[in-house]
Every structure is written in structure tokens, then in C-alpha cells.
Design a protein around this motif. Structure first.
Motif, PDB file in Angstrom:
ATOM      1  N   ASN A   1       0.847  -1.199   0.000  1.00  0.00           N
ATOM      2  CA  ASN A   1       0.000   0.000   0.000  1.00  0.00           C
ATOM      3  C   ASN A   1       0.879   1.244   0.000  1.00  0.00           C
ATOM      4  OD1 ASN A   1      -2.196  -1.684   0.181  1.00  0.00           O
ATOM      5  ND2 ASN A   1      -2.485  -1.411   2.385  1.00  0.00           N
ATOM      6  N   THR A   2       0.367   2.310  -0.563  1.00  0.00           N
ATOM      7  CA  THR A   2       1.113   3.571  -0.596  1.00  0.00           C
ATOM      8  C   THR A   2       1.444   4.029   0.823  1.00  0.00           C
ATOM      9  OG1 THR A   2      -0.002   4.225  -2.630  1.00  0.00           O
ATOM     10  CG2 THR A   2       1.044   5.981  -1.370  1.00  0.00           C
ATOM     11  N   PHE A   3       2.659   4.554   0.996  1.00  0.00           N
ATOM     12  CA  PHE A   3       3.084   5.092   2.288  1.00  0.00           C
ATOM     13  C   PHE A   3       2.601   6.544   2.361  1.00  0.00           C
ATOM     14  CE2 PHE A   3       5.896   1.527   1.563  1.00  0.00           C
ATOM     15  CZ  PHE A   3       6.006   0.951   2.831  1.00  0.00           C
ATOM     16  N   SER A   4       1.310   6.694   2.680  1.00  0.00           N
ATOM     17  CA  SER A   4       0.650   8.010   2.598  1.00  0.00           C
ATOM     18  C   SER A   4       1.245   9.033   3.560  1.00  0.00           C
ATOM     19  CB  SER A   4      -0.847   7.867   2.874  1.00  0.00           C
ATOM     20  OG  SER A   4      -1.403   6.918   1.986  1.00  0.00           O
ATOM     21  N   GLU A   5       1.470   8.595   4.809  1.00  0.00           N
ATOM     22  CA  GLU A   5       2.006   9.523   5.800  1.00  0.00           C
ATOM     23  C   GLU A   5       3.413   9.985   5.407  1.00  0.00           C
ATOM     24  OE1 GLU A   5       3.298   9.724  10.503  1.00  0.00           O
ATOM     25  OE2 GLU A   5       1.981   8.087   9.865  1.00  0.00           O
ATOM     26  N   MET A   6       4.220   9.035   4.924  1.00  0.00           N
ATOM     27  CA  MET A   6       5.577   9.377   4.479  1.00  0.00           C
ATOM     28  C   MET A   6       5.529  10.323   3.282  1.00  0.00           C
ATOM     29  SD  MET A   6       8.814   9.390   4.722  1.00  0.00           S
ATOM     30  CE  MET A   6       9.027   8.320   6.142  1.00  0.00           C
ATOM     31  N   LYS A   7       4.556  10.115   2.406  1.00  0.00           N
ATOM     32  CA  LYS A   7       4.418  10.989   1.236  1.00  0.00           C
ATOM     33  C   LYS A   7       4.167  12.425   1.679  1.00  0.00           C
ATOM     34  CE  LYS A   7       1.932  11.455  -3.136  1.00  0.00           C
ATOM     35  NZ  LYS A   7       0.913  10.864  -4.033  1.00  0.00           N
ATOM     36  N   SER A   8       3.276  12.602   2.651  1.00  0.00           N
ATOM     37  CA  SER A   8       2.990  13.945   3.175  1.00  0.00           C
ATOM     38  C   SER A   8       4.238  14.570   3.785  1.00  0.00           C
ATOM     39  CB  SER A   8       1.888  13.874   4.240  1.00  0.00           C
ATOM     40  OG  SER A   8       0.708  13.355   3.684  1.00  0.00           O
ATOM     41  N   ARG A   9       4.999  13.744   4.537  1.00  0.00           N
ATOM     42  CA  ARG A   9       6.222  14.246   5.165  1.00  0.00           C
ATOM     43  C   ARG A   9       7.255  14.675   4.122  1.00  0.00           C
ATOM     44  NH1 ARG A   9       8.312  11.025  10.466  1.00  0.00           N
ATOM     45  NH2 ARG A   9       6.427  11.146  11.720  1.00  0.00           N
ATOM     46  N   LEU A  10       7.410  13.861   3.087  1.00  0.00           N
ATOM     47  CA  LEU A  10       8.401  14.170   2.052  1.00  0.00           C
ATOM     48  C   LEU A  10       8.022  15.434   1.280  1.00  0.00           C
ATOM     49  CD1 LEU A  10       9.174  10.600   0.637  1.00  0.00           C
ATOM     50  CD2 LEU A  10      10.609  11.976   2.147  1.00  0.00           C
ATOM     51  N   LEU A  11       6.744  15.595   1.017  1.00  0.00           N
ATOM     52  CA  LEU A  11       6.297  16.814   0.336  1.00  0.00           C
ATOM     53  C   LEU A  11       6.577  18.045   1.193  1.00  0.00           C
ATOM     54  CD1 LEU A  11       2.929  15.488  -1.149  1.00  0.00           C
ATOM     55  CD2 LEU A  11       4.907  16.280  -2.478  1.00  0.00           C
ATOM     56  N   ARG A  12       6.364  17.894   2.512  1.00  0.00           N
ATOM     57  CA  ARG A  12       6.644  18.999   3.440  1.00  0.00           C
ATOM     58  C   ARG A  12       8.143  19.284   3.475  1.00  0.00           C
ATOM     59  NH1 ARG A  12       5.410  23.715   5.021  1.00  0.00           N
ATOM     60  NH2 ARG A  12       5.706  24.199   7.210  1.00  0.00           N
ATOM     61  N   GLN A  13       8.962  18.217   3.508  1.00  0.00           N
ATOM     62  CA  GLN A  13      10.417  18.380   3.502  1.00  0.00           C
ATOM     63  C   GLN A  13      10.871  19.138   2.251  1.00  0.00           C
ATOM     64  OE1 GLN A  13      11.374  17.610   6.749  1.00  0.00           O
ATOM     65  NE2 GLN A  13      13.108  16.456   5.989  1.00  0.00           N
ATOM     66  N   GLN A  14      10.240  18.795   1.132  1.00  0.00           N
ATOM     67  CA  GLN A  14      10.572  19.436  -0.146  1.00  0.00           C
ATOM     68  C   GLN A  14      10.216  20.928  -0.102  1.00  0.00           C
ATOM     69  OE1 GLN A  14       8.454  18.244  -3.913  1.00  0.00           O
ATOM     70  NE2 GLN A  14      10.376  17.170  -4.299  1.00  0.00           N
ATOM     71  N   GLU A  15       9.058  21.237   0.444  1.00  0.00           N
ATOM     72  CA  GLU A  15       8.619  22.639   0.563  1.00  0.00           C
ATOM     73  C   GLU A  15       9.599  23.457   1.405  1.00  0.00           C
ATOM     74  OE1 GLU A  15       4.729  22.754   2.277  1.00  0.00           O
ATOM     75  OE2 GLU A  15       3.842  21.537   0.671  1.00  0.00           O
ATOM     76  N   LEU A  16      10.094  22.841   2.472  1.00  0.00           N
ATOM     77  CA  LEU A  16      10.977  23.538   3.411  1.00  0.00           C
ATOM     78  C   LEU A  16      12.443  23.498   2.996  1.00  0.00           C
ATOM     79  CD1 LEU A  16       9.351  22.149   6.687  1.00  0.00           C
ATOM     80  CD2 LEU A  16       9.205  24.514   5.872  1.00  0.00           C
ATOM     81  N   ASN A  17      12.745  22.785   1.904  1.00  0.00           N
ATOM     82  CA  ASN A  17      14.118  22.577   1.447  1.00  0.00           C
ATOM     83  C   ASN A  17      14.971  21.901   2.536  1.00  0.00           C
ATOM     84  OD1 ASN A  17      16.234  22.680  -0.449  1.00  0.00           O
ATOM     85  ND2 ASN A  17      17.013  24.600   0.381  1.00  0.00           N
ATOM     86  N   TYR A  18      14.400  20.883   3.162  1.00  0.00           N
ATOM     87  CA  TYR A  18      15.090  20.130   4.198  1.00  0.00           C
ATOM     88  C   TYR A  18      15.759  18.868   3.650  1.00  0.00           C
ATOM     89  CZ  TYR A  18      13.003  22.828   8.073  1.00  0.00           C
ATOM     90  OH  TYR A  18      12.647  23.815   8.968  1.00  0.00           O
ATOM     91  N   GLN A  19      15.640  18.624   2.344  1.00  0.00           N
ATOM     92  CA  GLN A  19      16.215  17.406   1.767  1.00  0.00           C
ATOM     93  C   GLN A  19      17.727  17.544   1.592  1.00  0.00           C
ATOM     94  OE1 GLN A  19      13.550  17.527  -1.694  1.00  0.00           O
ATOM     95  NE2 GLN A  19      12.790  15.523  -1.080  1.00  0.00           N
ATOM     96  N   SER A  20      18.404  16.404   1.555  1.00  0.00           N
ATOM     97  CA  SER A  20      19.857  16.430   1.382  1.00  0.00           C
ATOM     98  C   SER A  20      20.255  16.566  -0.087  1.00  0.00           C
ATOM     99  CB  SER A  20      20.481  15.152   1.954  1.00  0.00           C
ATOM    100  OG  SER A  20      20.185  14.038   1.132  1.00  0.00           O
ATOM    101  N   GLY A  21      19.408  16.061  -0.986  1.00  0.00           N
ATOM    102  CA  GLY A  21      19.767  16.047  -2.404  1.00  0.00           C
ATOM    103  C   GLY A  21      20.333  14.711  -2.841  1.00  0.00           C
ATOM    104  N   PHE A  22      20.611  13.827  -1.860  1.00  0.00           N
ATOM    105  CA  PHE A  22      21.119  12.488  -2.183  1.00  0.00           C
ATOM    106  C   PHE A  22      19.978  11.500  -2.433  1.00  0.00           C
ATOM    107  CE2 PHE A  22      24.965  13.586   0.687  1.00  0.00           C
ATOM    108  CZ  PHE A  22      25.630  14.152  -0.387  1.00  0.00           C
ATOM    109  N   GLU A  23      18.730  11.911  -2.140  1.00  0.00           N
ATOM    110  CA  GLU A  23      17.598  10.994  -2.214  1.00  0.00           C
ATOM    111  C   GLU A  23      17.104  10.821  -3.656  1.00  0.00           C
ATOM    112  OE1 GLU A  23      17.007  13.991   1.234  1.00  0.00           O
ATOM    113  OE2 GLU A  23      17.326  14.098  -0.921  1.00  0.00           O
ATOM    114  N   GLU A  24      16.314   9.782  -3.860  1.00  0.00           N
ATOM    115  CA  GLU A  24      15.544   9.622  -5.093  1.00  0.00           C
ATOM    116  C   GLU A  24      14.611  10.834  -5.198  1.00  0.00           C
ATOM    117  OE1 GLU A  24      13.316   9.007  -8.190  1.00  0.00           O
ATOM    118  OE2 GLU A  24      14.838   7.464  -7.827  1.00  0.00           O
ATOM    119  N   PRO A  25      14.666  11.584  -6.317  1.00  0.00           N
ATOM    120  CA  PRO A  25      13.874  12.819  -6.410  1.00  0.00           C
ATOM    121  C   PRO A  25      12.367  12.609  -6.596  1.00  0.00           C
ATOM    122  CG  PRO A  25      15.097  12.446  -8.445  1.00  0.00           C
ATOM    123  CD  PRO A  25      15.538  11.392  -7.478  1.00  0.00           C
ATOM    124  N   ASP A  26      11.976  11.453  -7.126  1.00  0.00           N
ATOM    125  CA  ASP A  26      10.566  11.202  -7.440  1.00  0.00           C
ATOM    126  C   ASP A  26       9.842  10.693  -6.185  1.00  0.00           C
ATOM    127  OD1 ASP A  26       8.103  10.229  -8.342  1.00  0.00           O
ATOM    128  OD2 ASP A  26       8.906   9.663 -10.302  1.00  0.00           O
TER     129      ASP A  26
END
Length: 377
Positions: free
Chosen positions: A28-53
Motif C-alpha cells: 500500500n502507498t506510504f501516505s504519511e511518508m508521502k505527506s512528510r516528504l512533500l513537506r520536507q521538499q517545501e521547506l528545502n530540508y532534503q539532502s539532495g542524495f535521495e531519489e527525487p521522485d
């Protein structure tokens, strides 16, 4: 053999090949993680080493046709060295984080997953399988949490009751419909130690990390380390364990189940001065088998210069002057200049005064000037 029997069979087999914990979950889709990742992207909290999609990171069905289950595995790694080497005056040492001790964990986990794949295919030849470790699309922690391996701690690590957070994670997507295990409930409670002691405030709140401020990420960057983080680095060459070492669950946790994970103290905690002049061939021969070498020698040499400044190691001044004079890389020359200023002394000042007359690179000149400002105060 039905899927219930096969699951028990796989669990039993996993123990024979050095898998310390195994769990099963749905695709099943990891819905909660998806929301967190979208928030991380908005805040520019990502490292840049992750899969971008983000879709691929959270929807397993995109990664394997007709997928139905994910098998999550965990292997415990040591938190203490059996043989200790001491950092002492004139022979200062840096440190690689525990997750970089021993053989590169990607290789170890891929070996276990490959054996598991072969075993499953011997039982179900038509099975479809896709394994991944760390650099794959899925978020290892999300899979492990849902598969009951452990809970997702405030330090953004999976914490297991048995091994604490000192575990490597991997997973395998399959089209076999296994009964999912029960996710483990959060057990951090009111404890907030990891958030409170994070050296750079990278843990914004429990479970939210600004990777751009995380020392583990910063040690892997190749440019100049921002000024505000230099005094925070200490003697770290790669990674950071602070949010793990302060975790009460990790107290007393130290497992030595896998011989290939045992650290060579001279590599896990190397002398700093020799790192400044190590050549590409020697670096490859000595460090290529550890995960902490994946970005090459440049970040590690930069961090070694900062560590020598941290120690104010006056015995390193001639070595650092040599780097300032002769290294072809601006980041390394500039960091050497800053390091000399931080350590201090007449020899270091004279070297900086000479370098500011001859240096051509503007960024390096700025670092030389920073080094000289230490003498003003």
C-alpha cells in the motif's frame, strides 16, 4: 506450500544467513511518508542524495509489476570497537560514524537479500522480486516501521527493542501475498534528548530533520563547509552519531554478530595528519571498502583539516602549510588557511601572510583573510 507456511519458512531461513530481524508488510502507498516528504521538499530540508521522485519513494506498485508484499530486513552492527586506539597530543585522530565501520553495509545487505531471493525462487520459481538497500527508491525507515522491525524514533532512525537504532535496513518487494506484520507503536514517549543535543539543531522536532544542517550530511559535501558548522564538526570525518549515542534505548547496546562489520581501528579512527597527504591510490586501497569513502577523499581531507583546528594541533602546522602552498584544490587550500588561523602561532601567521600575497583564487583569499582575523582578537 501456501503463503503462511512460506512466510514461516523464510523467517526460519533468514536466521541461518545472518539476518537479525525480518518483517512483512503490504505494498500500500506510504501516505504519511508521502505527506512528510512533500513537506520536507517545501521547506528545502532534503539532502539532495535521495531519489527525487516522491511517487516512486512512496508507491511500491510503481517499482514492481503486480507487487503485493514487502519483506523488510535488519542487521545489527557494533557500537563499540573491540580494540581501542587513542587520540593523543601530536597524534590526533578523526572518527568515522559507526554506520561506516567495517565493510560497506550496502554490500553486506545486498549479499543477505541475494541469498533470500535465491531461497524464495527455489520455493516459488515464478516469484517476482526487487531488492534495495538505502540507495533504492523506497524509504527504508517507512518500510521497516510498517513491517514491525521497530518504531520510527524522534532521531529519524528506526529503533528496535533488541538492538536499538544500531541496525542496517534493506527490503524486497515481491508479488507473493504475505500476511503483513503489525507495525510497532512509538516508544519514544516524552524523551526528547536527541532533539535537545543535536549539535546543529538539525532535528527541528521529533521525526523532522533538516538534512541541510545535519552533520552527517555536511561531512559528505564537497564545497567549503559553512562557517557556522566548522566549530560543531569536532573530529568527525564522516557521519554523526550524537542522536544515537544519547538515546536511552541504545544504552548498553553493542552487538558483534557479523565479522565483516568489525572495524579496523586505524581506518574507523584514523590519524589525521597522514590523511592530508594521502594519494588517490592509497586512499582507494585503504578506504574503498567502507561506506564512508563513497564521496572520495576530498570531503574527508577537508574535515581532517577542520578536526586538526578543533584540536589546535600545533604539530600539524607544517603539514597544513604544505597543503596551503601546494594543493591544487581551492576548497582544501582555503580550509587549510582557516585551520592555520584557528590553531594560531607565528609560523601559521607567517604562512598566511605569505599566501595572501600569492593566492589567485578569490574564495581561498577570503579563507586566508578569515584565518588572519583570528590574530586580531
Amino acid at each position: 506450500m501456501n503463503s503462511i507456511e512460506l512466510k514461516q519458512d523464510i523467517i526460519a531461513y533468514s536466521k541461518t544467513i545472518g539476518i537479525d530481524k525480518i518483517g512483512f508488510t503490504s505494498t500500500n502507498t506510504f501516505s504519511e511518508m508521502k505527506s512528510r516528504l512533500l513537506r520536507q521538499q517545501e521547506l528545502n530540508y532534503q539532502s539532495g542524495f535521495e531519489e527525487p521522485d516522491i511517487e516512486k519513494r512512496t508507491d511500491p506498485s510503481l517499482l514492481l509489476d503486480k507487487s503485493q508484499s514487502i519483506i523488510a530486513i535488519a542487521l545489527a552492527y557494533p557500537s563499540k570497537m573491540k580494540e581501542q586506539v587513542l587520540s593523543k597530543k601530536g597524534e590526533r585522530r578523526g572518527i568515522f560514524c559507526r554506520a561506516s565501520w567495517g565493510t560497506d553495509y550496502h554490500m553486506i545487505l545486498r549479499d543477505r537479500l541475494k541469498k533470500l531471493e535465491e531461497y524464495i525462487l527455489s520455493k516459488v520459481p515464478e516469484a517476482k522480486l526487487k531488492s534495495m538497500v538505502d540507495t533504492g527508491e523506497l524509504v527504508d525507515r517507512a518500510v521497516a516501521q510498517r513491517a514491525g522491525i521497530g518504531w520510527s524514533g524522534k532521531n529519524c532512525s528506526i529503533i528496535t527493542p533488541e538492538f536499538g537504532s544500531y541496525v542496517y535496513l534493506g527490503e524486497m518487494i515481491t508479488n507473493i501475498p504475505f500476511e503483513p506484520d503489525t507495525p510497532m507503536e512509538d516508544q519514544c514517549g516524552s524523551c526528547n534528548k536527541c532533539v535537545e543535543v543535536c549539535p546543529t539543531g538539525a532535528l527541528i522536532q521529533g521525526g523532522q530533520l533538516n538534512a541541510q544542517r545535519c552533520i552527517a550530511f555536511l561531512t559528505q559535501t564537497k564545497g567549503f563547509l559553512p562557517d557556522e558548522f566548522r566549530d560543531k564538526l569536532g573530529n568527525r570525518l564522516y557521519g554523526c552519531d550524537t542522536c544515537q549515542t544519547v538515546c536511552p534505548v541504545n544504552k548498553g547496546k553493542d552487538f558483534h554478530f557479523h565479522s565483516e562489520m568489525e572495524p579496523d581501528p586505524e581506518i574507523a579512527k584514523p590519524l589525521l595528519k597522514p590523511l592530508l597527504r594521502i594519494g588517490n591510490r592509497e586512499f582507494k586501497e585503504k578506504y574503498s571498502k567502507i561506506s564512508g569513502s563513497w564521496r572520495g577523499k576530498k570531503p574527508i581531507q577537508r574535515n581532517a583539516l577542520i578536526a586538526l583546528a578543533h584540536y589546535k594541533d600545533e604539530t600539524a602546522i607544517p603539514d597544513i602549510i604544505e597543503v596551503l602552498k601546494n594543493d591544487a584544490r581551492p576548497v582544501i587550500r582555503g580550509t587549510a588557511a582557516w585551520s592555520l588561523g584557528k590553531i594560531g602561532g607565528n609560523e601559521a601567521r607567517e604562512a598566511l601572510q605569505h599566501a595572501v600575497q600569492t593566492e589567485k583564487d578569490e574564495e581561498v583569499i577570503k579563507e586566508i583573510e578569515k584565518g588572519l582575523t583570528f590574530y586580531v582578537h
